[in-house]
Design a protein around this motif. Structure first.
Motif, PDB file in Angstrom:
ATOM      1  N   ALA A 328       0.816  -1.208   0.000  1.00 47.64           N
ATOM      2  CA  ALA A 328       0.000   0.000   0.000  1.00 47.64           C
ATOM      3  C   ALA A 328       0.855   1.266   0.000  1.00 47.64           C
ATOM      4  CB  ALA A 328      -0.935   0.007   1.205  1.00 47.64           C
ATOM      5  N   LEU A 329       2.153   1.134   0.235  1.00 40.60           N
ATOM      6  CA  LEU A 329       3.041   2.288   0.163  1.00 40.60           C
ATOM      7  C   LEU A 329       2.986   2.919  -1.230  1.00 40.60           C
ATOM      8  CD1 LEU A 329       6.137   0.837   2.039  1.00 40.60           C
ATOM      9  CD2 LEU A 329       4.732   2.758   2.827  1.00 40.60           C
ATOM     10  N   ASN A 330       3.073   4.216  -1.272  1.00 39.76           N
ATOM     11  CA  ASN A 330       3.028   4.936  -2.543  1.00 39.76           C
ATOM     12  C   ASN A 330       4.101   4.448  -3.503  1.00 39.76           C
ATOM     13  OD1 ASN A 330       2.097   7.131  -4.283  1.00 39.76           O
ATOM     14  ND2 ASN A 330       4.029   8.135  -3.777  1.00 39.76           N
ATOM     15  N   SER A 331       5.278   4.118  -2.968  1.00 38.59           N
ATOM     16  CA  SER A 331       6.389   3.675  -3.801  1.00 38.59           C
ATOM     17  C   SER A 331       6.129   2.334  -4.462  1.00 38.59           C
ATOM     18  CB  SER A 331       7.673   3.601  -2.970  1.00 38.59           C
ATOM     19  OG  SER A 331       7.526   2.653  -1.917  1.00 38.59           O
ATOM     20  N   ARG A 332       5.165   1.585  -3.952  1.00 39.87           N
ATOM     21  CA  ARG A 332       4.878   0.256  -4.487  1.00 39.87           C
ATOM     22  C   ARG A 332       3.641   0.218  -5.387  1.00 39.87           C
ATOM     23  NH1 ARG A 332       6.547  -4.128   0.199  1.00 39.87           N
ATOM     24  NH2 ARG A 332       8.463  -3.079   0.890  1.00 39.87           N
ATOM     25  N   GLY A 333       2.928   1.328  -5.442  1.00 40.41           N
ATOM     26  CA  GLY A 333       1.905   1.480  -6.465  1.00 40.41           C
ATOM     27  C   GLY A 333       0.564   0.819  -6.234  1.00 40.41           C
ATOM     28  N   MET A 334       0.300   0.323  -5.007  1.00 43.83           N
ATOM     29  CA  MET A 334      -0.977  -0.367  -4.801  1.00 43.83           C
ATOM     30  C   MET A 334      -1.860   0.307  -3.751  1.00 43.83           C
ATOM     31  SD  MET A 334       0.240  -4.361  -5.182  1.00 43.83           S
ATOM     32  CE  MET A 334      -1.396  -5.044  -4.934  1.00 43.83           C
ATOM     33  N   ALA A 335      -1.556   1.545  -3.445  1.00 42.69           N
ATOM     34  CA  ALA A 335      -2.376   2.278  -2.482  1.00 42.69           C
ATOM     35  C   ALA A 335      -3.825   2.368  -2.946  1.00 42.69           C
ATOM     36  CB  ALA A 335      -1.797   3.672  -2.259  1.00 42.69           C
ATOM     37  N   TYR A 336      -4.014   2.455  -4.248  1.00 45.79           N
ATOM     38  CA  TYR A 336      -5.371   2.593  -4.786  1.00 45.79           C
ATOM     39  C   TYR A 336      -6.247   1.405  -4.416  1.00 45.79           C
ATOM     40  CZ  TYR A 336      -4.567  -0.852  -8.534  1.00 45.79           C
ATOM     41  OH  TYR A 336      -4.325  -2.011  -9.233  1.00 45.79           O
ATOM     42  N   ARG A 337      -5.629   0.242  -4.219  1.00 51.24           N
ATOM     43  CA  ARG A 337      -6.431  -0.940  -3.914  1.00 51.24           C
ATOM     44  C   ARG A 337      -6.973  -0.882  -2.487  1.00 51.24           C
ATOM     45  NH1 ARG A 337      -6.070  -4.337  -8.201  1.00 51.24           N
ATOM     46  NH2 ARG A 337      -6.784  -6.253  -7.176  1.00 51.24           N
ATOM     47  N   LEU A 338      -6.212  -0.313  -1.571  1.00 50.54           N
ATOM     48  CA  LEU A 338      -6.739  -0.096  -0.225  1.00 50.54           C
ATOM     49  C   LEU A 338      -7.899   0.902  -0.280  1.00 50.54           C
ATOM     50  CD1 LEU A 338      -6.901  -0.150   2.821  1.00 50.54           C
ATOM     51  CD2 LEU A 338      -4.826   1.268   2.916  1.00 50.54           C
ATOM     52  N   SER A 364       1.744  -3.223   8.751  1.00 52.18           N
ATOM     53  CA  SER A 364       1.710  -2.274   7.644  1.00 52.18           C
ATOM     54  C   SER A 364       1.061  -0.949   8.010  1.00 52.18           C
ATOM     55  CB  SER A 364       0.993  -2.891   6.443  1.00 52.18           C
ATOM     56  OG  SER A 364       1.688  -4.043   5.996  1.00 52.18           O
ATOM     57  N   LEU A 365       0.187  -0.937   9.006  1.00 48.10           N
ATOM     58  CA  LEU A 365      -0.357   0.335   9.460  1.00 48.10           C
ATOM     59  C   LEU A 365       0.757   1.224   9.995  1.00 48.10           C
ATOM     60  CD1 LEU A 365      -2.877   2.056   9.939  1.00 48.10           C
ATOM     61  CD2 LEU A 365      -3.041   1.023  12.216  1.00 48.10           C
ATOM     62  N   ARG A 366       1.658   0.657  10.760  1.00 47.29           N
ATOM     63  CA  ARG A 366       2.797   1.422  11.287  1.00 47.29           C
ATOM     64  C   ARG A 366       3.735   1.850  10.161  1.00 47.29           C
ATOM     65  NH1 ARG A 366       6.544  -0.308  14.897  1.00 47.29           N
ATOM     66  NH2 ARG A 366       6.428   1.667  16.038  1.00 47.29           N
ATOM     67  N   VAL A 367       3.884   1.008   9.174  1.00 45.81           N
ATOM     68  CA  VAL A 367       4.742   1.345   8.039  1.00 45.81           C
ATOM     69  C   VAL A 367       4.216   2.593   7.340  1.00 45.81           C
ATOM     70  CG1 VAL A 367       5.552   0.571   5.783  1.00 45.81           C
ATOM     71  CG2 VAL A 367       5.570  -1.011   7.720  1.00 45.81           C
ATOM     72  N   LEU A 368       2.910   2.663   7.130  1.00 47.03           N
ATOM     73  CA  LEU A 368       2.318   3.857   6.530  1.00 47.03           C
ATOM     74  C   LEU A 368       2.513   5.067   7.434  1.00 47.03           C
ATOM     75  CD1 LEU A 368      -1.092   2.569   5.087  1.00 47.03           C
ATOM     76  CD2 LEU A 368       0.885   3.356   3.775  1.00 47.03           C
ATOM     77  N   LYS A 369       2.264   4.903   8.701  1.00 43.54           N
ATOM     78  CA  LYS A 369       2.366   6.022   9.640  1.00 43.54           C
ATOM     79  C   LYS A 369       3.770   6.600   9.675  1.00 43.54           C
ATOM     80  CE  LYS A 369       2.074   7.273  14.506  1.00 43.54           C
ATOM     81  NZ  LYS A 369       1.853   6.811  15.899  1.00 43.54           N
ATOM     82  N   SER A 371       6.176   6.372   7.440  1.00 48.38           N
ATOM     83  CA  SER A 371       6.786   6.682   6.153  1.00 48.38           C
ATOM     84  C   SER A 371       7.080   8.179   6.041  1.00 48.38           C
ATOM     85  CB  SER A 371       5.852   6.248   5.015  1.00 48.38           C
ATOM     86  OG  SER A 371       6.322   6.722   3.764  1.00 48.38           O
ATOM     87  N   SER A 372       8.148   8.509   5.319  1.00 42.75           N
ATOM     88  CA  SER A 372       8.489   9.907   5.074  1.00 42.75           C
ATOM     89  C   SER A 372       7.775  10.471   3.849  1.00 42.75           C
ATOM     90  CB  SER A 372      10.009  10.051   4.891  1.00 42.75           C
ATOM     91  OG  SER A 372      10.455   9.264   3.799  1.00 42.75           O
ATOM     92  N   ASP A 373       7.059   9.630   3.126  1.00 39.07           N
ATOM     93  CA  ASP A 373       6.347  10.051   1.925  1.00 39.07           C
ATOM     94  C   ASP A 373       5.005  10.674   2.326  1.00 39.07           C
ATOM     95  OD1 ASP A 373       4.841  10.220  -0.458  1.00 39.07           O
ATOM     96  OD2 ASP A 373       5.889   8.497  -1.333  1.00 39.07           O
ATOM     97  N   PRO A 374       4.753  11.929   1.967  1.00 39.48           N
ATOM     98  CA  PRO A 374       3.481  12.568   2.332  1.00 39.48           C
ATOM     99  C   PRO A 374       2.258  11.795   1.842  1.00 39.48           C
ATOM    100  CG  PRO A 374       5.040  14.208   1.521  1.00 39.48           C
ATOM    101  CD  PRO A 374       5.653  12.865   1.260  1.00 39.48           C
ATOM    102  N   ALA A 375       2.381  11.110   0.703  1.00 37.44           N
ATOM    103  CA  ALA A 375       1.248  10.339   0.188  1.00 37.44           C
ATOM    104  C   ALA A 375       0.907   9.188   1.126  1.00 37.44           C
ATOM    105  CB  ALA A 375       1.560   9.808  -1.207  1.00 37.44           C
ATOM    106  N   ASP A 376       1.911   8.591   1.728  1.00 40.48           N
ATOM    107  CA  ASP A 376       1.663   7.513   2.687  1.00 40.48           C
ATOM    108  C   ASP A 376       1.019   8.050   3.954  1.00 40.48           C
ATOM    109  OD1 ASP A 376       2.799   5.679   0.937  1.00 40.48           O
ATOM    110  OD2 ASP A 376       4.798   5.897   1.800  1.00 40.48           O
TER     111      ASP A 376
END
Length: 396
Positions: A328-338, A364-369, A371-376
């Motif tokens: 679901a990370l922005n860098s991996r391209g599957m955020a749209y599926r969540l 993975s919830l913590r991974v999103l939280k 993340s340094s990527d604003p999209a995440d």
């Protein structure tokens, strides 16, 4: 098994209002096979007898742990804190999940307890795993009840949060997964007397009564630990059936269900999409069953799967599971599926009317939280708002 797990490989993708989670007592369900185990005699603790209904939760998060392939291995207070509370963009802190499902499917690591599975059908690096024994089941229990990790850490985190937010309306509820009493010790063997002993008698899993007895031992051991520890902020919210299809255990589920019902303990299940027996979950005696859409993990699965899953769950009076992992990370391209899950669940009234379970990879919830990527960060807040604003949530 349709839900993926986090390790060095990804297994094939498997993964109160108008809710249909029955909170009323039910009769012992019929069985699907000729073998009918003898009924079990239940002896509730006072805190079980005092319940007016079996415990239920609105938002149940899955926390895998106990296998040495998990990294990190332990659920300490720091990790768990991100699942107990959520601070929004305005700086307001909310209670997040009210239910915590502790489960494990295997321990494939080298060393003590190496190469075991807690449910049938799992391999590791394409290598078979032996079926877990009583010693392996006990090791899982010990892992869950460690003082500084697991339930002990959850107790600490909720206590700390309550000092600021005030006590939640109900204690945070822990649901414990029951390992599957697998018929054979090894894939290629016919050895059925391998698990261990109860009350000095070796159990033979060719006898359905012995398979049920192993489950009873696990249930009673967990209940005894909760009774002994008498947590102030968390409580036993029930048990979960680890086998994600009914075909291997249909002869024993009903007896286990009736036993838990007599104890006023909830019995929960999360079968994968189109799993054997999923639509018949009530007949098996479960109090609550969530359907896995199994949409997130493969881009070859069309978005229409979510519509189909919502319609199937409505027809079978099931709840739903929302699924994502580190992809679901922005860098991996599957955020749209969540986001597709959240959109479909709103569109079909799932978000407003049903209880939800949340598969979120390892953490993975913590991974999103973090993340340094604003999209995440944006997706993290979007998801947490989806949880905390759910209309059927009890006062948290």
């Amino acid at each position: 098994m349709m839900r993926p797990f986090l390790s060095t490989l990804l297994l094939c993708a498997f993964a109160l209002l108008s809710t249909s989670c029955s909170e009323e007592k039910h009769a012992s369900p019929p069985h699907y096979k000729p073998e009918t185990p003898d009924p079990l005699t239940a002896e509730p603790y006072d805190w079980e007898s005092a319940r007016q209904e079996v415990p239920s939760v609105t938002d149940l998060v899955l926390l895998y742990g106990g296998g040495h392939h998990r990294d990190p291995y332990a659920w300490d207070a720091e990790r768990l804190s991100d699942y107990v509370t959520y601070t929004d963009t305005d700086g307001k802190t909310h209670w997040l999940f009210d239910g915590f499902l502790l489960l494990e499917i295997m321990d494939p690591a080298v060393g003590e307890g190496a190469g075991v599975k807690f449910a049938n059908g799992y391999t590791y690096n394409n290598q078979p795993l032996r079926s877990a024994t009583r010693e392996d089941w006990q090791r899982l229990i010990d892992y869950y009840f460690a003082d500084e990790t697991g339930i002990g850490a959850l107790e600490q985190v909720v206590a700390t949060a309550a000092a600021t937010l005030g006590e939640p309306a109900v204690k945070r509820r822990v649901v414990i997964s029951i390992p599957e009493p697998i018929l054979y010790r090894d894939v290629d063997s016919k050895v059925t007397e391998y698990w261990g002993s109860v009350d000095g008698r070796s159990l033979d899993f060719s006898d359905v009564n012995d398979r049920v007895r192993a489950c009873q031992w696990f249930i009673d051991t967990v209940r005894a630990e909760f009774d002994r520890r008498n947590y102030a902020h968390v409580e036993l919210g029930g048990f979960y059936w680890l086998a994600e299809k009914a075909s291997d255990t249909s002869s024993i589920i009903g007896t286990v269900a009736a036993y838990l019902d007599d104890l006023n303990e909830s019995f929960n299940w999360i079968p994968y999409f189109n799993a054997n027996g999923a639509r018949q979950w009530k007949t098996y005696g479960f109090h609550c069953a969530y359907l896995q859409p199994n949409y997130f993990f493969s881009e070859s699965v069309p978005e229409s799967r979510l519509d189909e899953a919502c319609e199937m769950a409505a027809a079978a009076e099931m709840q739903l599971e929302l699924e994502f992992d580190d992809n679901a990370l922005n860098s991996r391209g599957m955020a749209y599926r969540l986001r597709d899950y959240m959109s479909a669940f709103r569109r079909h009234g799932v978000w407003s009317d049903k209880r939800l379970a949340y598969y979120q990879g390892g953490q993975s919830l913590r991974v999103l939280k973090n993340s340094s990527d604003p999209a995440d960060k944006e997706l993290y807040h979007e998801f947490c708002q989806f949880v905390v604003t759910c209309p059927i949530r009890t006062a948290q």
